[in-house]
Write an enzyme that holds these catalytic residues in place. Structure first.
Site, short mmCIF file in Angstrom:
data_model
loop_
_atom_site.label_atom_id
_atom_site.label_comp_id
_atom_site.label_asym_id
_atom_site.label_seq_id
_atom_site.Cartn_x
_atom_site.Cartn_y
_atom_site.Cartn_z
N GLY A 133 0.82 -1.01 0.07
CA GLY A 133 -0.02 -0.19 0.01
C GLY A 133 1.04 1.36 -0.24
O GLY A 133 1.36 1.84 1.41
N SER A 135 1.69 3.53 -3.62
CA SER A 135 0.79 4.15 -4.60
C SER A 135 -0.51 4.62 -4.30
O SER A 135 -1.32 4.09 -3.83
CB SER A 135 1.20 3.65 -6.19
OG SER A 135 2.63 3.56 -6.06
N SER A 167 -0.55 -5.17 -6.29
CA SER A 167 -0.43 -6.03 -7.18
C SER A 167 -1.30 -6.96 -6.08
O SER A 167 -0.58 -7.47 -4.69
CB SER A 167 0.83 -6.33 -7.31
OG SER A 167 1.27 -5.60 -8.01
N GLU A 253 13.68 -3.26 -3.01
CA GLU A 253 12.40 -3.75 -4.28
C GLU A 253 13.42 -3.63 -5.10
O GLU A 253 12.88 -3.92 -6.08
CB GLU A 253 11.36 -2.86 -3.75
CG GLU A 253 10.05 -2.74 -4.84
CD GLU A 253 9.18 -2.34 -4.16
OE1 GLU A 253 8.68 -1.61 -6.08
OE2 GLU A 253 9.13 -1.48 -3.71
#
Length: 387
Positions: A133, A135, A167, A253
């Site tokens: 959570g 963007s 996603s 990431e």
């Protein structure tokens, strides 16, 4: 020396094999049994809880974590060997990818003992599936502009806001949420006053909506939080220090092999086409030969950079600049692989289920997810001036 060679023998997995061999064997086993179909961009698009559970059972999740939290106390370079093989095979790894790659390490670095004990073993066993959570609508790539807010209440917080491009939120058991805990008008800089939380996806007030992609597939979502209660113990780290913490998390990431190998199946097909022409006696066009040579050389360098990032993590460092550089260069490489195959195929339209078709549809997102190119270049420049 290969980017995954080490000064000592590879550490074994729980089944006794070295990590690269174990991952390759599992991917081959499932493919030959017809239990999975290799595809481009598999780490984001191919979701299979059973495959992730099998990886966990064979000691190939939570590889670098302490044993007391369900991990295996191996190195980041051992994990890199596993992720390279899974990505090369186009294996269905999306179910555990986010939790294993970044949420678990973030909780290890900043989480309370209670949060570690609650969440980490569940991620390691792939029982907890995380979505991101981060963007938000209208925020673009400016993560510090998040408007999702958490206000203090008895026993925790009340969370309200709207996240997008999340996603597999429809599969997730938990969400990582970056939220503002100090109003924007009460801080000097927008990066201040942010905090990180773990949120149950089945909590009252959480809802998801599908965002189909260009191929009509559903892996993206928007997520709304409407006055969701988040217990005190679900704060990651220190209230108001979320930006400092998330910068480190983004190294996990951005610094992995998935930033290089999303279109790898297309590269395999391109190499096979060039080799087939050579064996048949046909001359490989100079432009194709040049593309193959250039892409192969670039892949070698990028694998070395992946190795450098993993090695830095093994030394306890947070390789912000190197991870940003890897993502910037890796995304350009992934797109160039797609373009090279387009040229080699003579511009024939791809089918949606081909490796090329899948990669072509995924390519517009390569340079956006995890940070747009201009954001990455700004970050690299800023870190360079601090060096």
């Amino acid at each position: 020396m290969s980017p995954t060679d080490t000064a000592r023998a590879p550490a074994p997995t729980s089944h006794g094999a070295d990590p690269r061999t174990a991952a390759r064997a599992l991917a081959t086993e499932w493919r030959e049994a017809g239990r999975c179909t290799p595809r481009s961009d598999a780490w984001l698009r191919s979701f299979d809880r059973d495959f992730s559970r099998e990886l966990a059972a064979r000691g190939m999740t939570a590889m670098t974590w302490p044993v007391e939290y369900g991990g295996h106390a191996l190195r980041n370079v051992d994990r890199l060997a596993v992720t390279e093989e899974l990505l090369r095979a186009g294996a269905p790894v999306a179910a555990h990818w986010i939790g294993d790659r970044q949420i678990g390490p973030a909780i290890l670095r900043h989480g309370s003992p209670a949060l570690k004990e609650e969440i980490l073993p569940r991620i390691a066993a792939t029982d907890a599936v995380f979505c991101l959570g981060m963007s938000e609508p209208e925020a673009g790539s400016d993560l510090a502009s998040v408007r999702t807010a958490a206000r203090r209440v008895t026993g925790g917080w009340r969370l309200s806001g709207h996240k997008i491009w999340t996603s597999h939120a429809h599969h997730a058991t938990h969400a990582y949420v970056l939220a503002r805990t100090t109003p924007r008008e009460d801080v000097e800089r927008k990066h201040q006053g942010l905090s990180e939380f773990v949120v149950d996806m089945d909590a009252d007030g959480v809802s998801t909506g599908a965002i189909p992609d260009l191929a009509g597939e559903h892996h993206f979502n928007e997520v709304r939080f409407e006055d969701v209660f988040v217990p005190e113990g679900r704060l990651i780290g220190t209230e108001g220090e979320g930006w400092r913490q998330v910068v480190g998390q983004l190294s996990f990431e951005r610094g992995g092999a998935e930033r290089v190998l999303s279109s790898y199946p297309v590269l395999v097909n391109l190499l096979a086409e060039a080799a087939r022409d050579g064996r048949s006696g046909a001359a490989v066009p100079d432009t194709i030969a040049a593309s193959v040579g250039s892409l192969t050389a670039r892949l070698t360098v990028l694998r070395r950079l992946c190795w450098d990032v993993a090695s830095a993590m093994d030394r306890g460092e947070t390789p912000v600049r190197a991870a940003a550089a890897l993502k910037y260069l890796g995304n350009a490489f992934e797109n160039d692989v797609v373009e090279a195959f387009r040229e080699a195929s003579g511009g024939l339209p791809p089918t949606a289920d081909s490796d090329f078709g899948q990669a072509l549809l995924a390519a517009p997102a390569f340079g956006l997810r995890g940070g747009a190119s201009d954001v990455l270049l700004s970050l690299i420049a800023r870190e360079e001036t601090r060096a």
